[in-house]
Design a protein around this motif. Sequence first.
Motif, PDB file in Angstrom:
ATOM      1  N   ILE A  99      42.784  20.747  32.608  1.00  0.00           N
ATOM      2  CA  ILE A  99      42.377  19.358  32.468  1.00  0.00           C
ATOM      3  C   ILE A  99      40.884  19.277  32.765  1.00  0.00           C
ATOM      4  O   ILE A  99      40.417  19.763  33.790  1.00  0.00           O
ATOM      5  CB  ILE A  99      43.163  18.451  33.433  1.00  0.00           C
ATOM      6  N   ALA A 100      40.136  18.656  31.831  1.00  0.00           N
ATOM      7  CA  ALA A 100      38.688  18.539  31.985  1.00  0.00           C
ATOM      8  C   ALA A 100      38.338  17.531  33.072  1.00  0.00           C
ATOM      9  O   ALA A 100      38.950  16.478  33.181  1.00  0.00           O
ATOM     10  CB  ALA A 100      38.062  18.112  30.663  1.00  0.00           C
ATOM     11  N   ILE A 113      39.774  10.461  38.934  1.00  0.00           N
ATOM     12  CA  ILE A 113      41.040   9.893  39.404  1.00  0.00           C
ATOM     13  C   ILE A 113      42.109  10.011  38.324  1.00  0.00           C
ATOM     14  O   ILE A 113      43.215  10.493  38.585  1.00  0.00           O
ATOM     15  CB  ILE A 113      40.857   8.423  39.849  1.00  0.00           C
ATOM     16  N   THR A 114      41.792   9.588  37.092  1.00  0.00           N
ATOM     17  CA  THR A 114      42.811   9.648  36.036  1.00  0.00           C
ATOM     18  C   THR A 114      43.212  11.078  35.722  1.00  0.00           C
ATOM     19  O   THR A 114      44.381  11.358  35.460  1.00  0.00           O
ATOM     20  CB  THR A 114      42.345   8.940  34.744  1.00  0.00           C
ATOM     21  N   MET A 171      47.012  12.532  36.171  1.00  0.00           N
ATOM     22  CA  MET A 171      47.720  13.197  35.077  1.00  0.00           C
ATOM     23  C   MET A 171      48.103  14.614  35.472  1.00  0.00           C
ATOM     24  O   MET A 171      49.205  15.074  35.160  1.00  0.00           O
ATOM     25  CB  MET A 171      46.858  13.217  33.812  1.00  0.00           C
ATOM     26  N   GLY A 172      47.230  15.293  36.174  1.00  0.00           N
ATOM     27  CA  GLY A 172      47.544  16.640  36.637  1.00  0.00           C
ATOM     28  C   GLY A 172      48.770  16.661  37.526  1.00  0.00           C
ATOM     29  O   GLY A 172      49.637  17.529  37.403  1.00  0.00           O
ATOM     30  N   MET A 202      40.943  13.155  29.787  1.00  0.00           N
ATOM     31  CA  MET A 202      41.582  11.866  30.034  1.00  0.00           C
ATOM     32  C   MET A 202      40.750  10.641  29.675  1.00  0.00           C
ATOM     33  O   MET A 202      41.273   9.557  29.621  1.00  0.00           O
ATOM     34  CB  MET A 202      41.984  11.758  31.511  1.00  0.00           C
ATOM     35  N   GLU A 203      39.468  10.789  29.437  1.00  0.00           N
ATOM     36  CA  GLU A 203      38.664   9.590  29.250  1.00  0.00           C
ATOM     37  C   GLU A 203      37.531   9.839  28.269  1.00  0.00           C
ATOM     38  O   GLU A 203      36.667  10.667  28.519  1.00  0.00           O
ATOM     39  CB  GLU A 203      38.080   9.173  30.606  1.00  0.00           C
ATOM     40  N   ILE A 204      37.548   9.123  27.162  1.00  0.00           N
ATOM     41  CA  ILE A 204      36.460   9.160  26.187  1.00  0.00           C
ATOM     42  C   ILE A 204      36.025   7.719  25.955  1.00  0.00           C
ATOM     43  O   ILE A 204      36.844   6.853  25.691  1.00  0.00           O
ATOM     44  CB  ILE A 204      36.920   9.771  24.842  1.00  0.00           C
TER      45      ILE A 204
END
Length: 90
Positions: free
Chosen positions: A1-2, A11-12, A16-17, A50-52
């Motif tokens: 996970i990046a 946090i997100t 998710m992890g 998780m976030e773009i």
Amino acid sequence: IALHDWTGQLITSTLMGEVLKKAGYNIEYVVADYLAQFSGLETGDLTVTMEIWDTTGQEVMKASLATGNTENLGATGMKAKEEWWYPLYM
């Protein structure tokens, strides 16, 4: 996970992890440059980000999706607020 360099994304990604760990997956967190991460996703060196943000990553994300090597799994449901904040004396 990046992992990137802002708190909300950290946090997100961690949440998710933890969800994926409970589902039985082995998780590795990798610090990745925001725009360069797409190369890692396309080659399989990264599996999840998780976030773009549409305002900063939309072009690179569209190009990555066009390769057929990445997939957008949808919105997280979080609402972002992008604005400029400054003291009134300015």
